[in-house]
Design a protein around this motif. Structure first.
Motif, PDB file in Angstrom:
ATOM      1  N   GLY A  89      61.082  46.819  56.033  1.00 28.48           N
ATOM      2  CA  GLY A  89      59.980  45.680  56.507  1.00 28.48           C
ATOM      3  C   GLY A  89      60.413  44.413  56.128  1.00 28.48           C
ATOM      4  N   SER A  90      59.340  44.231  56.698  1.00 30.99           N
ATOM      5  CA  SER A  90      59.636  42.609  57.445  1.00 30.99           C
ATOM      6  C   SER A  90      60.238  42.508  58.706  1.00 30.99           C
ATOM      7  N   PHE A  91      61.688  42.638  58.258  1.00 30.12           N
ATOM      8  CA  PHE A  91      62.307  43.040  60.228  1.00 30.12           C
ATOM      9  C   PHE A  91      63.105  44.196  59.946  1.00 30.12           C
ATOM     10  N   SER A 114      47.107  46.735  62.006  1.00 31.26           N
ATOM     11  CA  SER A 114      46.914  47.529  60.474  1.00 31.26           C
ATOM     12  C   SER A 114      46.792  44.937  60.050  1.00 31.26           C
ATOM     13  N   HIS A 115      47.774  44.806  61.019  1.00 28.79           N
ATOM     14  CA  HIS A 115      47.336  43.273  60.637  1.00 28.79           C
ATOM     15  C   HIS A 115      48.947  42.848  61.636  1.00 28.79           C
ATOM     16  N   LEU A 116      48.920  40.779  62.006  1.00 26.94           N
ATOM     17  CA  LEU A 116      49.331  40.575  62.719  1.00 26.94           C
ATOM     18  C   LEU A 116      50.638  40.148  62.201  1.00 26.94           C
ATOM     19  N   ALA A 167      54.615  39.519  62.460  1.00 32.68           N
ATOM     20  CA  ALA A 167      55.338  40.111  63.659  1.00 32.68           C
ATOM     21  C   ALA A 167      55.890  41.611  63.752  1.00 32.68           C
ATOM     22  N   ASP A 168      56.326  41.822  62.396  1.00 30.45           N
ATOM     23  CA  ASP A 168      57.711  43.363  61.888  1.00 30.45           C
ATOM     24  C   ASP A 168      55.755  44.779  61.684  1.00 30.45           C
ATOM     25  N   HIS A 169      54.904  44.192  62.509  1.00 28.98           N
ATOM     26  CA  HIS A 169      54.024  45.183  62.775  1.00 28.98           C
ATOM     27  C   HIS A 169      53.498  45.104  63.994  1.00 28.98           C
ATOM     28  N   CYS A 170      53.955  44.045  65.007  1.00 31.77           N
ATOM     29  CA  CYS A 170      52.644  44.589  66.202  1.00 31.77           C
ATOM     30  C   CYS A 170      53.817  43.703  67.851  1.00 31.77           C
ATOM     31  N   GLY A 173      49.814  49.848  55.147  1.00 33.35           N
ATOM     32  CA  GLY A 173      49.471  48.505  56.218  1.00 33.35           C
ATOM     33  C   GLY A 173      50.281  48.103  54.692  1.00 33.35           C
ATOM     34  N   ASP A 174      50.580  46.695  55.050  1.00 30.45           N
ATOM     35  CA  ASP A 174      50.881  45.538  53.844  1.00 30.45           C
ATOM     36  C   ASP A 174      49.912  45.465  53.316  1.00 30.45           C
ATOM     37  N   THR A 175      49.950  45.042  51.715  1.00 29.74           N
ATOM     38  CA  THR A 175      49.446  44.880  50.322  1.00 29.74           C
ATOM     39  C   THR A 175      49.823  44.559  49.530  1.00 29.74           C
ATOM     40  N   THR A 200      57.696  53.226  51.902  1.00 29.86           N
ATOM     41  CA  THR A 200      57.581  52.462  53.292  1.00 29.86           C
ATOM     42  C   THR A 200      58.185  51.061  52.740  1.00 29.86           C
ATOM     43  N   HIS A 201      57.615  50.137  54.106  1.00 29.03           N
ATOM     44  CA  HIS A 201      58.213  49.087  54.539  1.00 29.03           C
ATOM     45  C   HIS A 201      58.943  48.716  53.301  1.00 29.03           C
ATOM     46  N   LEU A 202      60.116  49.490  53.826  1.00 29.56           N
ATOM     47  CA  LEU A 202      61.142  48.828  53.092  1.00 29.56           C
ATOM     48  C   LEU A 202      62.376  48.311  53.343  1.00 29.56           C
TER      49      LEU A 202
HETATM   50 ZN   LIG Z   1      54.901  43.222  57.595  1.00 28.40          ZN
END
Ligand SMILES: [Zn+2]
Ligand SMILES: [Zn+2]
Length: 250
Positions: A10-12, A58-60, A62-65, A158-160, A214-216
């Motif tokens: 998650g996030s990085f 899912s969105h823009l 950085a950790d997703h695209c 995604g992230d939510t 996920t996104h741990l």
């Molecule tokens: Zn994320």
């Protein structure tokens, strides 16, 4: 349909996983859900560098695209280039944002490697898959995805933050890949991320068969995230996502 977790950090990226990226395969077609930092490297353990047939972002954040930038280099300048353009279903601002991240002018941006199409809530066909997108609850334009093939289904949050749309999207899915970025506590922020407990509550309400957290985020104890999820009322199997894990949904 086969689902392989490429990245679930998650996030990085973490020491054991890239950021978000999930490979979904059926009938020889290879679809990526997100393409976060570090994913392009690990992806090559599972498929060839040029084997991606479509990408959904899912969105823009950085950790997703962001690894789409590196993948542009591979497809534009690699031996045998140029390769066919890969369809990329993404929020409408993706061409401009990714061109800026790469350091390219908007025209042609990354369009030599990718064929961008804007996302909207609804259902489209992507290769052999039926892809349904729904808005989720995050500070930017963000989607959750439901991918269906031959009567099987996987849903990716995604992230939510807490999100009724996610429950609807995930109804009766075989597998829910649900973000669990936060440790559970009173007064969690709204509209950002979920705790393990909240992820399990979404899985329970949707009646999914299996829940994968996920996104741990690397700074958390993963055991604590899993422990939180046991308090969410979900009675099916719950596990933590792991880079390299494969789910064969038949
Ligand atoms: Zn994320
Ligand atoms: Zn995000």
């Amino acid at each position: 349909m086969k689902v392989t977790i490429i990245g679930c950090s998650g996030s990085f990226p973490g020491p054991d996983s890239p950021a978000s990226c999930y490979l979904v395969e059926a009938e020889g077609f290879r679809l990526l859900l997100d393409f976060g930092s570090g994913a392009l490297g690990v992806l090559q353990r599972h498929i060839g560098l040029y084997d991606v047939d479509a990408v959904c972002l899912s969105h823009l954040h950085a950790d997703h695209c962001l690894d789409l930038c590196g993948y542009h280099v591979a497809r534009t300048y690699g031996p045998g280039a140029p390769y066919p353009r890969v369809p990329v279903h993404a929020p409408a601002d993706a061409p401009r944002r990714l061109a800026a991240a790469y350091g390219m002018p908007d025209e042609p941006g990354l369009e030599t490697a990718f064929d961008f199409a804007g996302l909207a809530p609804g259902t489209i066909e992507v290769g052999p898959f039926t892809l349904t997108s729904a808005h989720v609850n995050h500070p930017v334009e963000a989607y959750g995805f439901r991918v269906e093939h031959a009567g099987r289904s996987v849903v990716y949050s995604g992230d939510t933050g807490e999100c009724a749309e996610l429950v609807k999207l995930a109804a009766d899915a075989d597998l829910l890949l649900c973000e669990a970025s936060l440790l559970d506590k009173p007064d969690l922020p709204t509209g950002l991320h979920l705790s393990g407990r909240q992820a399990a509550e979404h899985g329970a309400k949707a009646g999914v068969g299996r829940l994968v957290l996920t996104h741990l985020v690397p700074w958390h104890s993963q055991g604590a995230v899993l422990d939180d999820a046991t308090r969410g009322g979900f009675t099916g199997p719950i596990e933590l996502a792991r880079s390299g894990a494969v789910y064969d949904l038949g």
